[in-house]
Design a protein around this motif. Structure first.
Motif, PDB file in Angstrom:
ATOM      1  N   GLY A 112       6.390  20.344 -45.085  1.00  0.00           N
ATOM      2  CA  GLY A 112       6.351  21.123 -44.097  1.00  0.00           C
ATOM      3  C   GLY A 112       7.950  21.515 -43.722  1.00  0.00           C
ATOM      4  N   TRP A 113       8.812  20.851 -43.675  1.00  0.00           N
ATOM      5  CA  TRP A 113      10.202  20.839 -43.296  1.00  0.00           C
ATOM      6  C   TRP A 113      11.007  21.794 -44.090  1.00  0.00           C
ATOM      7  CZ3 TRP A 113      10.259  20.786 -38.503  1.00  0.00           C
ATOM      8  CH2 TRP A 113      11.941  20.798 -37.675  1.00  0.00           C
ATOM      9  N   LYS A 133       2.300  21.278 -38.129  1.00  0.00           N
ATOM     10  CA  LYS A 133       1.028  21.039 -37.585  1.00  0.00           C
ATOM     11  C   LYS A 133      -0.132  21.047 -38.053  1.00  0.00           C
ATOM     12  CE  LYS A 133      -1.405  22.294 -33.173  1.00  0.00           C
ATOM     13  NZ  LYS A 133      -1.385  23.399 -31.934  1.00  0.00           N
ATOM     14  N   SER A 134      -0.207  22.119 -38.742  1.00  0.00           N
ATOM     15  CA  SER A 134      -1.641  22.368 -39.535  1.00  0.00           C
ATOM     16  C   SER A 134      -1.842  21.331 -40.650  1.00  0.00           C
ATOM     17  CB  SER A 134      -1.671  23.960 -39.925  1.00  0.00           C
ATOM     18  OG  SER A 134      -0.699  24.158 -41.041  1.00  0.00           O
ATOM     19  N   SER A 135      -0.520  20.853 -41.581  1.00  0.00           N
ATOM     20  CA  SER A 135      -0.703  20.027 -42.509  1.00  0.00           C
ATOM     21  C   SER A 135      -0.759  18.688 -41.851  1.00  0.00           C
ATOM     22  CB  SER A 135       0.723  19.925 -43.078  1.00  0.00           C
ATOM     23  OG  SER A 135       0.961  21.215 -43.932  1.00  0.00           O
ATOM     24  N   ASN A 140      -4.475  14.105 -41.022  1.00  0.00           N
ATOM     25  CA  ASN A 140      -5.376  13.271 -40.066  1.00  0.00           C
ATOM     26  C   ASN A 140      -6.729  13.139 -40.206  1.00  0.00           C
ATOM     27  OD1 ASN A 140      -5.252  11.411 -37.533  1.00  0.00           O
ATOM     28  ND2 ASN A 140      -6.622  13.270 -36.460  1.00  0.00           N
ATOM     29  N   SER A 141      -7.471  14.527 -40.640  1.00  0.00           N
ATOM     30  CA  SER A 141      -8.577  14.507 -40.898  1.00  0.00           C
ATOM     31  C   SER A 141      -9.152  13.762 -42.208  1.00  0.00           C
ATOM     32  CB  SER A 141      -8.860  16.013 -40.924  1.00  0.00           C
ATOM     33  OG  SER A 141     -10.446  16.231 -41.102  1.00  0.00           O
ATOM     34  N   LEU A 142      -8.273  13.651 -43.063  1.00  0.00           N
ATOM     35  CA  LEU A 142      -8.475  13.339 -44.304  1.00  0.00           C
ATOM     36  C   LEU A 142      -8.572  11.628 -44.369  1.00  0.00           C
ATOM     37  CD1 LEU A 142      -8.951  13.572 -47.357  1.00  0.00           C
ATOM     38  CD2 LEU A 142      -6.548  13.673 -47.593  1.00  0.00           C
ATOM     39  N   HIS A 143      -7.388  11.132 -43.395  1.00  0.00           N
ATOM     40  CA  HIS A 143      -7.119   9.777 -43.536  1.00  0.00           C
ATOM     41  C   HIS A 143      -7.814   9.062 -42.333  1.00  0.00           C
ATOM     42  CE1 HIS A 143      -5.134  10.157 -47.295  1.00  0.00           C
ATOM     43  NE2 HIS A 143      -4.316  11.124 -46.752  1.00  0.00           N
ATOM     44  N   PHE A 144      -7.691   9.567 -41.130  1.00  0.00           N
ATOM     45  CA  PHE A 144      -7.765   8.883 -39.984  1.00  0.00           C
ATOM     46  C   PHE A 144      -9.255   9.365 -39.054  1.00  0.00           C
ATOM     47  CE2 PHE A 144      -3.479   8.577 -40.945  1.00  0.00           C
ATOM     48  CZ  PHE A 144      -3.292   7.286 -40.654  1.00  0.00           C
TER      49      PHE A 144
END
Length: 174
Positions: A112-113, A133-135, A140-144
């Motif tokens: 991202g950076w 933020k979108s990444s 977060n959705s995938l792993h947590f």
């Protein structure tokens, strides 16, 4: 009866709402065509809600939920709700420390950076943060996401492994 209610409500400039069991009658003579009411189970629901035009001019919403009817009565519990219709606020972005412990997190941040944007430094910063933020949300959705479901699966797997080990204490693979 409806006409009478509307006539009574016309001079009122405030909100009014009437609800109830309008299929009840005071006496058999009040029943349509003078036919005596029956006391057999009723398999339909007629519980209208009457409200005045002022309801249409304010941002209030009304909802009703009716539970299944009782075994000894044709009546059922009605739960009425009056609420403001608020548009949900977007959640602000918050950093979770658990992300930093994941081995792929630093890669997500570096990707991202490293986004190449040709503009002012402030615009570059905003664009990179937005992309990051979108990444991170996808990460977060995938792993947590669904932690409680995942914890339950792991708990079941642990119990299964313990039962197997208890049944086969000499099995070194367990």
């Amino acid at each position: 009866m409806l006409e009478k209610l509307l006539e009574l409500g016309q001079p009122l400039s405030m909100l009014w709402l009437i609800l109830g069991d309008f299929n009840c009658v005071k006496s058999p003579a009040k029943k349509q065509l003078g036919v005596a009411p029956t006391y057999n189970p009723i398999w339909c629901k007629f519980d209208p809600v009457l409200l005045n035009n002022e309801w249409l001019e304010v941002i209030l919403h009304y909802g009703a939920h009716f539970s299944p009817r009782g075994c000894l009565s044709s009546h059922s519990l009605g739960i009425d709700s009056i609420f403001d219709h608020l548009t949900p606020k977007t959640k602000s972005f918050r950093f979770s420390t658990m992300w930093a412990n994941h081995p792929n997190f630093i890669v997500i941040v570096e990707d991202g950076w490293s986004l190449n944007v040709e503009s002012t430094p402030q615009f570059n910063l905003c664009r990179k943060l937005k992309a990051l933020k979108s990444s991170i949300k996808a990460f977060n959705s995938l792993h947590f996401s669904h932690i409680s479901v995942r914890a339950k699966k792991v708990d079941i797997a642990l119990q299964d492994a313990q039962l197997q080990l208890e049944s086969n204490p000499g099995n070194a693979a367990l």
